[in-house]
Design an enzyme around this catalytic site. Sequence first.
Site, PDB file in Angstrom:
ATOM      1  N   HIS A 225      10.071   3.822  13.242  1.00 23.35           N
ATOM      2  CA  HIS A 225       9.213   4.446  12.233  1.00 23.35           C
ATOM      3  C   HIS A 225       8.982   5.934  12.510  1.00 23.35           C
ATOM      4  O   HIS A 225       8.182   6.580  11.832  1.00 23.35           O
ATOM      5  CB  HIS A 225       7.869   3.699  12.205  1.00 23.35           C
ATOM      6  CG  HIS A 225       7.045   3.956  11.000  1.00 23.35           C
ATOM      7  ND1 HIS A 225       5.802   4.555  11.052  1.00 23.35           N
ATOM      8  CD2 HIS A 225       7.282   3.701   9.693  1.00 23.35           C
ATOM      9  CE1 HIS A 225       5.301   4.648   9.834  1.00 23.35           C
ATOM     10  NE2 HIS A 225       6.171   4.142   8.998  1.00 23.35           N
ATOM     11  N   LYS A 227       9.548  10.057  12.791  1.00 22.13           N
ATOM     12  CA  LYS A 227      10.118  11.151  11.993  1.00 22.13           C
ATOM     13  C   LYS A 227      10.151  12.366  12.907  1.00 22.13           C
ATOM     14  O   LYS A 227       9.122  13.016  13.140  1.00 22.13           O
ATOM     15  CB  LYS A 227       9.265  11.465  10.760  1.00 22.13           C
ATOM     16  CG  LYS A 227       9.134  10.305   9.770  1.00 22.13           C
ATOM     17  CD  LYS A 227       7.886   9.505   9.999  1.00 22.13           C
ATOM     18  CE  LYS A 227       7.739   8.394   8.969  1.00 22.13           C
ATOM     19  NZ  LYS A 227       6.756   7.390   9.375  1.00 22.13           N
ATOM     20  N   ASP A 232      17.526  22.822  19.404  1.00 25.35           N
ATOM     21  CA  ASP A 232      17.783  23.599  20.618  1.00 25.35           C
ATOM     22  C   ASP A 232      16.767  23.336  21.729  1.00 25.35           C
ATOM     23  O   ASP A 232      16.592  24.171  22.631  1.00 25.35           O
ATOM     24  CB  ASP A 232      17.829  25.101  20.297  1.00 25.35           C
ATOM     25  CG  ASP A 232      19.023  25.466  19.426  1.00 25.35           C
ATOM     26  OD1 ASP A 232      19.989  24.673  19.378  1.00 25.35           O
ATOM     27  OD2 ASP A 232      18.993  26.532  18.792  1.00 25.35           O
ATOM     28  N   HIS A 403      -0.727   9.449   2.621  1.00 19.26           N
ATOM     29  CA  HIS A 403       0.192   8.972   3.653  1.00 19.26           C
ATOM     30  C   HIS A 403      -0.041   9.672   4.990  1.00 19.26           C
ATOM     31  O   HIS A 403       0.656   9.410   5.963  1.00 19.26           O
ATOM     32  CB  HIS A 403       1.640   9.168   3.186  1.00 19.26           C
ATOM     33  CG  HIS A 403       2.646   8.391   3.951  1.00 19.26           C
ATOM     34  ND1 HIS A 403       3.553   8.986   4.806  1.00 19.26           N
ATOM     35  CD2 HIS A 403       2.915   7.059   4.015  1.00 19.26           C
ATOM     36  CE1 HIS A 403       4.338   8.061   5.346  1.00 19.26           C
ATOM     37  NE2 HIS A 403       3.969   6.884   4.891  1.00 19.26           N
ATOM     38  N   LYS A 405      -1.433  10.633   8.606  1.00 20.00           N
ATOM     39  CA  LYS A 405      -1.876   9.834   9.747  1.00 20.00           C
ATOM     40  C   LYS A 405      -2.475  10.823  10.752  1.00 20.00           C
ATOM     41  O   LYS A 405      -1.774  11.323  11.635  1.00 20.00           O
ATOM     42  CB  LYS A 405      -0.714   9.061  10.350  1.00 20.00           C
ATOM     43  CG  LYS A 405       0.064   8.228   9.314  1.00 20.00           C
ATOM     44  CD  LYS A 405       1.560   8.266   9.637  1.00 20.00           C
ATOM     45  CE  LYS A 405       2.441   7.838   8.494  1.00 20.00           C
ATOM     46  NZ  LYS A 405       2.134   6.622   7.830  1.00 20.00           N
ATOM     47  N   ASP A 410     -14.564  15.837  17.235  1.00 21.34           N
ATOM     48  CA  ASP A 410     -15.498  16.925  17.555  1.00 21.34           C
ATOM     49  C   ASP A 410     -14.938  18.317  17.288  1.00 21.34           C
ATOM     50  O   ASP A 410     -15.385  19.301  17.912  1.00 21.34           O
ATOM     51  CB  ASP A 410     -15.933  16.832  19.026  1.00 21.34           C
ATOM     52  CG  ASP A 410     -16.764  15.585  19.312  1.00 21.34           C
ATOM     53  OD1 ASP A 410     -17.137  14.883  18.347  1.00 21.34           O
ATOM     54  OD2 ASP A 410     -17.032  15.315  20.495  1.00 21.34           O
TER      55      ASP A 410
END
Length: 485
Positions: A225, A227, A232, A403, A405, A410
Site C-alpha cells: 500500500h 506510495k 538519486d 483520503h 492520512k 501539540d
Amino acid sequence: MLDFWFTLSPFLLGLYYLAIFIVVINILLENRNPLKTHSYLLLLLLLPVLGLIIYLFFGQHIRKRRIFSKNQLINSAFGQKYIDEYLTPENATPIHKALVSEQFDKLIRFLSRDLSPLSENNKITLLRNGEEKFPALLEALKQAKNHIHIEYYIFTSDGIGLQISELLIAKAKEGVQVRVIVDGVGSLGLKSSYFEKMKGAGVEIFEFMPVLFPSFTSKINYRNHRKVVIIDGITSFTGGINVDDRYINNGKYPTYWRDTHIKLEGAAVKTLQFLFILNWQFVSGQPWRPTEKHFPKTEPSFGSSFVQVNASGPDWDLASIMDSFYLAINSARNSLRIATPYFIPNESIINGITTSAKSGVSVELMIPYASDSWIVQAASMSFMKQLLDAGVKVYLYKKGFLHSKTLTVDGKLAIVGTANMDYRSFDLNHEVNTYIYDPAIAIQLNQNFETDKADCEELHLSEWKKRSISKKLLESVCRLLAPLL
C-alpha cells in the site's frame, strides 16, 4: 437424482461439520487478537458455507508465513548491513533530547529500535492534492542523474500515469537506472503490453504479488500500500496520493479528492531507500548490493527538520505503525488532530484517543462523510458515540473524498503517510509513515485541517443519538466484523 442427494447429504453435512471443527481449533490455536478470533467465529456462525470459504482464502496465516519467510531473512541480513555501512553512529541512535522535545522521547526510541533512526538535515515540503504533487514530482524526475526508484499501490495508464511513464522511459534511455514496483491488485488495470513497453525501453518493472483471479481480489491480504518515489538517493516523495487522474481534480472525475503528500529531501531518504531495496529483492528475487550512489552523503545545512521514516507489514516483526500511532496519541498534552479515510481503530487506539480527550487534550477527528465502502463506513460510524461521549470533535468531510492520512500533536509533531487508522494498515498491508519533528510543518498541517473544516459537517451527540434503530444495528454488526475489513 433426489434419492442420490438425500443419500449423500448426511455425509456432506458430516464433512462440513468436521471442516468447521478443524477451522475453529486452528483459529483458537493461533492465539490471535481476541477481537479477530471472535470476528472469524461470528463469520462462521452467520455465514455457514461462505464464512468457511472466506476464512480459507483470507484468514489463514500459513500463506503469510510461506510468502514472507524469505523476505524476513532478507530484512534481517540486509537490515544489519544498512545499519553498519550506511548510517553514521550518531544517526544509528536517537539524537540528543535537547534537539527534539523530550515529550516524544518514547516514540523516537521505539522507532529507532525498528530500523527507523532519527535523522537531521531534512527539508520537508507539504503537497496538497495531486495538483501540487504531480508538477513537483515531474520536475524532480526530470532532474534525475543516477537512479529513480518507484513503488505504488495504484499506478494507472491514464493521463498522469502515461505522462510519468513516458518520462521514465526517456530517463532510462538517458542511462538513468529506473526501477518500478506496482501492486498486483491496486495496479490491476495495467496491461501486459504496458509492462512490455516499459521493459523494452530499459525500465525494470515488477508486480508485487501478482494475482491470478482478478474478480476475487478487491480485499485480498498482504498488499503493498506504499506510495514512494526516490530520486538519486537524496529526494523522495511519499504520502497518500497514488498515480491516477482521480487525484488531480481537473474535472475528469466528479468526486473532489482531498489528499496530502510530502516531498522529502535529506538524510531520512536513506530509510526509504532501504525499504525500497528490501521490496525490490522480494519482487525480483535478485540480491542487490547497494553502493554509495544509493546512499549519498547529505550536507549538514540541507534542511532543519528532524525526521524518522517507519514501515510495517506482514514481514515486520513489530506492528510498528499501530504502536507508533499509539505512542504519538498518548504523547499529546494540548492538541491532537487526526485525518484518515478509514477509521476502524483497535482497542488500544480508541482508548488512547478517548483518554486523551477526557484528560483535557483538544482532540479532533476528520473522516469522509461518505466512504467508498458502505461496510467500512458503517463500522466507522459505530465508534462515533464513544468518541463524542469522551469530548472528541468529529468532522465529516463533504466536499469530496477525504483520503489524507495525517496526525499532528501539540503543533510540534506531524505524521504523514500511507497508513489508514484501521486493522488492514496495522496488520496486513505494507505501509510507510513519515514522522516529522518540526513545529513549522505541524502548524502548516493544522492550518490545512482548519481550512478543510469549512467543508465538513460536525457531528453532535444530541443529533447522533436520533438515528434509526436499523442504522444502529447495521453499524454494530459491521463493527463486529471490523477486524476482518
